[in-house]
Design a protein around this motif. Structure first.
Motif, mmCIF file in Angstrom:
data_model
loop_
_atom_site.group_PDB
_atom_site.id
_atom_site.type_symbol
_atom_site.label_atom_id
_atom_site.label_comp_id
_atom_site.label_asym_id
_atom_site.label_seq_id
_atom_site.Cartn_x
_atom_site.Cartn_y
_atom_site.Cartn_z
ATOM 1 N N LEU A 5 13.391 -1.811 -2.328
ATOM 2 C CA LEU A 5 12.861 -2.596 -3.442
ATOM 3 C C LEU A 5 11.456 -3.101 -3.148
ATOM 4 O O LEU A 5 10.599 -3.116 -4.036
ATOM 5 C CB LEU A 5 13.796 -3.767 -3.757
ATOM 6 C CG LEU A 5 15.142 -3.393 -4.384
ATOM 7 C CD1 LEU A 5 16.002 -4.623 -4.535
ATOM 8 C CD2 LEU A 5 14.936 -2.700 -5.704
ATOM 9 N N LEU A 6 11.216 -3.503 -1.909
ATOM 10 C CA LEU A 6 9.869 -3.948 -1.540
ATOM 11 C C LEU A 6 8.856 -2.809 -1.639
ATOM 12 O O LEU A 6 7.732 -3.000 -2.124
ATOM 13 C CB LEU A 6 9.872 -4.539 -0.131
ATOM 14 C CG LEU A 6 10.565 -5.903 0.013
ATOM 15 C CD1 LEU A 6 10.605 -6.313 1.475
ATOM 16 C CD2 LEU A 6 9.841 -6.942 -0.816
ATOM 17 N N VAL A 7 9.241 -1.621 -1.189
ATOM 18 C CA VAL A 7 8.353 -0.458 -1.285
ATOM 19 C C VAL A 7 8.077 -0.127 -2.748
ATOM 20 O O VAL A 7 6.935 0.145 -3.137
ATOM 21 C CB VAL A 7 8.954 0.748 -0.535
ATOM 22 C CG1 VAL A 7 8.194 2.026 -0.853
ATOM 23 C CG2 VAL A 7 8.957 0.494 0.961
ATOM 24 N N LEU A 8 9.111 -0.156 -3.583
ATOM 25 C CA LEU A 8 8.916 0.108 -5.006
ATOM 26 C C LEU A 8 8.018 -0.948 -5.649
ATOM 27 O O LEU A 8 7.175 -0.632 -6.494
ATOM 28 C CB LEU A 8 10.262 0.168 -5.725
ATOM 29 C CG LEU A 8 11.099 1.419 -5.459
ATOM 30 C CD1 LEU A 8 12.466 1.290 -6.122
ATOM 31 C CD2 LEU A 8 10.385 2.656 -5.940
ATOM 32 N N LEU A 9 8.175 -2.189 -5.235
ATOM 33 C CA LEU A 9 7.328 -3.258 -5.761
ATOM 34 C C LEU A 9 5.868 -3.049 -5.355
ATOM 35 O O LEU A 9 4.959 -3.200 -6.175
ATOM 36 C CB LEU A 9 7.838 -4.614 -5.262
ATOM 37 C CG LEU A 9 7.076 -5.840 -5.746
ATOM 38 C CD1 LEU A 9 7.196 -5.968 -7.255
ATOM 39 C CD2 LEU A 9 7.597 -7.086 -5.071
ATOM 40 N N VAL A 10 5.632 -2.672 -4.115
ATOM 41 C CA VAL A 10 4.267 -2.406 -3.651
ATOM 42 C C VAL A 10 3.673 -1.223 -4.413
ATOM 43 O O VAL A 10 2.505 -1.253 -4.822
ATOM 44 C CB VAL A 10 4.262 -2.158 -2.120
ATOM 45 C CG1 VAL A 10 2.927 -1.592 -1.669
ATOM 46 C CG2 VAL A 10 4.584 -3.440 -1.385
#
Length: 56
Positions: A5-10
């Motif tokens: 989720l953090l990678v997708l947010l970035v």
């Protein structure tokens, strides 16, 4: 799950920033063209000299 989720947010943030920067470049290009046209197509005064084409 959280790292994904953090990678997708970035990725979403970087994609949005890239899109905004691309739009800003196009706006800057349009403003530059309008400025150049205003500079080149300014009228002459009664004495024959070119006056200021800007208002400030």
């Amino acid at each position: 799950m959280i790292p994904i989720l953090l990678v997708l947010l970035v990725v979403l943030i970087l994609f949005g920033a890239g899109f905004a920067v691309q739009i800003l470049w196009w706006i800057a290009l349009v403003v530059l063209v309008l400025w150049l046209l205003g500079f080149l197509m300014r009228g002459t005064s009664a004495s024959g000299s070119r006056g200021r084409w800007y208002r400030w």
